[in-house]
Design a protein around this motif. Structure first.
Motif, short mmCIF file in Angstrom:
data_model
loop_
_atom_site.label_atom_id
_atom_site.label_comp_id
_atom_site.label_asym_id
_atom_site.label_seq_id
_atom_site.Cartn_x
_atom_site.Cartn_y
_atom_site.Cartn_z
N UNK A 181 79.93 -6.74 -59.85
CA UNK A 181 80.41 -5.64 -59.04
C UNK A 181 79.33 -4.63 -58.69
N UNK A 182 78.38 -4.41 -59.61
CA UNK A 182 77.43 -3.32 -59.43
C UNK A 182 76.00 -3.80 -59.26
N UNK A 183 75.34 -3.29 -58.20
CA UNK A 183 73.92 -3.57 -57.96
C UNK A 183 73.12 -2.33 -58.35
N UNK A 184 71.99 -2.57 -59.01
CA UNK A 184 71.14 -1.45 -59.44
C UNK A 184 69.79 -1.48 -58.71
N UNK A 185 69.44 -0.34 -58.09
CA UNK A 185 68.16 -0.18 -57.41
C UNK A 185 67.28 0.75 -58.25
N UNK A 186 66.10 0.29 -58.62
CA UNK A 186 65.15 1.13 -59.35
C UNK A 186 63.98 1.41 -58.41
N UNK A 187 63.78 2.71 -58.09
CA UNK A 187 62.78 3.10 -57.09
C UNK A 187 61.79 4.10 -57.69
N UNK A 188 60.60 4.17 -57.08
CA UNK A 188 59.60 5.16 -57.49
C UNK A 188 59.45 6.21 -56.39
N UNK A 189 59.21 5.73 -55.17
CA UNK A 189 59.10 6.62 -54.00
C UNK A 189 59.32 5.78 -52.75
N UNK A 190 59.16 6.43 -51.56
CA UNK A 190 59.48 5.77 -50.30
C UNK A 190 58.48 4.69 -49.91
N UNK A 191 57.34 4.61 -50.60
CA UNK A 191 56.31 3.64 -50.21
C UNK A 191 56.11 2.52 -51.22
N UNK A 192 56.75 2.61 -52.38
CA UNK A 192 56.52 1.63 -53.44
C UNK A 192 57.63 0.58 -53.48
N UNK A 193 57.34 -0.60 -54.04
CA UNK A 193 58.35 -1.65 -54.12
C UNK A 193 59.59 -1.21 -54.91
N UNK A 194 60.76 -1.63 -54.44
CA UNK A 194 62.03 -1.34 -55.11
C UNK A 194 62.50 -2.57 -55.87
N UNK A 195 62.99 -2.37 -57.08
CA UNK A 195 63.52 -3.48 -57.88
C UNK A 195 65.04 -3.45 -57.80
N UNK A 196 65.63 -4.61 -57.46
CA UNK A 196 67.08 -4.73 -57.36
C UNK A 196 67.55 -5.77 -58.37
N UNK A 197 68.62 -5.46 -59.10
CA UNK A 197 69.17 -6.44 -60.03
C UNK A 197 70.67 -6.20 -60.19
N UNK A 198 71.32 -7.16 -60.79
CA UNK A 198 72.74 -7.04 -61.09
C UNK A 198 72.87 -6.38 -62.47
N UNK A 199 73.70 -5.34 -62.56
CA UNK A 199 73.82 -4.60 -63.82
C UNK A 199 74.29 -5.50 -64.95
N UNK A 200 75.24 -6.41 -64.65
CA UNK A 200 75.85 -7.23 -65.71
C UNK A 200 75.09 -8.52 -66.00
#
Length: 372
Positions: A340-359
């Motif tokens: 159900x839940x997607x998690x986005x881990x970000x640093x700033x507008x120019x750096x790579x974003x990490x996406x994963x499933x919470x569960x």
């Protein structure tokens, strides 16, 4: 060779093997499928010299033998025969023709010598292990969308499969990237896979294996050497050359200290991205994500179409952030999140974003942002 076979069984196997055959080839024998009838089974084999697929199917063999027939023509004929019909196949070596009869229909196909058909499936495979169909399916589905189609970076034109150490111990890991996004998925290391070399499975091989997985429930045996890979299914065997190249050190591009964490309901977020992206230009597909405590606002604009804004509820406790993404890449990743839940881990507008499933921690995705 003389045999009788059910149309449905023949069509299913022919569909698998003929899809390997290239439409345009300068080597005539590579346009053909090899047919061999013996011991109550018909074996079908096709290759493009990089990929070889062989499948067996039950048949009533009255006279054993072998020949080769034009793959696409043969498939087209069988596909157009009536459902439920029986197909009679006869090959007489002296006239070089294969006769196919069904009901009142009769076809004669020109054949090429079976001795000319190349053999790709031999050789030693020092590493061998088994995966369930669901494990192999997960490794492929969660990564193949990120395979590069840029031929100049040929070492990115496939899935990198290798042994790795994860948070849960020894893992078998699949990785794909095109430079804009990266997908990594893993399963528990199967017995026999430890110590295997890292291999790059070509894009075409990945597609053919994926088709076969849909029609199998059991275990799949994977055998490999430094240069070749073999997948053994219940009635089919697929052998492929590997991409001869070095996959880049992907670990370096996966950020570990992104501290701005956004949690969203995956389904509603994906639907919002899809709606808002209708406005974005066909070329860039850019959308902007503006994040504040409790909300995430998606927006897109283009000189031709106008603008779109949609706000959704989100869990976010850090400083406000604006970041742009390619909407198609974002939707590709979100479609792989089953929870159900997607998690986005970000640093700033120019750096790579990490996406994963919470569960589920078995898959991780990295997405490069865009300027918007």
């Amino acid at each position: 060779m003389k045999l009788t076979i059910e149309r449905a069984a023949l069509l299913k196997s022919l569909a698998h093997v003929q899809s390997v055959v290239e439409r345009r080839t300068t080597i005539p024998i590579l346009s053909n499928v090899k047919l061999e009838g013996r011991s109550g089974r018909l074996s079908l084999n096709a290759t493009d010299m990089d990929l070889d697929i062989a499948e067996t199917v039950p048949a009533d063999i009255s006279q054993p033998g072998a020949t080769t027939a034009p793959a696409h023509t043969f498939y087209d004929i069988v596909r157009k025969l009536p459902e439920g019909s029986q197909v009679e196949i006869e090959f007489k070596p002296d006239d070089g023709q294969m006769t196919l009869r069904s009901g009142r229909s009769k076809f004669s196909l020109s054949c090429l010598p079976v001795e000319d058909f190349p053999v790709l499936s031999g050789g030693e495979f020092p590493f061998s292990f088994t995966l369930t169909s669901s494990e192999l399916k997960a490794l492929i589905d969660r990564t193949r969308f990120a395979i590069s189609t840029e031929e100049t970076r040929y070492y990115l034109n496939g899935i990198y499969l290798h042994a790795a150490t994860g948070s849960d111990g020894a893992m078998l890991r699949a990785v794909a990237t095109d430079g804009h996004r990266l997908a990594r998925a893993e399963v528990t290391m199967p017995e026999g896979a430890s110590g295997m070399p890292g291999i790059i499975i070509p894009r075409k091989t990945v597609a053919e294996v994926r088709k076969l997985i849909d029609e199998t429930d059991g275990e799949i045996t994977v055998s490999l050497s430094e240069t070749k890979l073999k997948f053994a299914f219940a009635d089919a065997e697929l052998t492929s050359k590997l991409i001869d190249g070095t996959f880049p050190d992907y670990e370096r591009v996966i950020p570990t200290d992104n501290d701005k964490v956004l949690d969203v309901d995956c389904k509603s977020f994906a639907q919002a991205v899809d709606r808002v992206s209708a406005i974005s230009t066909e070329k860039s597909r850019a959308i902007k994500l503006s994040i504040e405590r409790g909300t995430a606002t998606l927006s897109a604009s283009s000189p031709e179409s106008g603008s779109a804004v949609e706000e959704i509820e989100a869990t976010y406790d850090s400083t406000p952030l604006e970041i742009g993404f390619n909407s198609r890449y974002l939707l590709d990743i979100l479609s792989q999140v089953e929870g159900e839940t997607a998690r986005f881990a970000m640093a700033d507008a120019a750096s790579p974003t990490v996406v994963r499933e919470v569960a589920d921690s078995s898959a991780i995705y990295v997405l490069m942002p865009m300027r918007v």
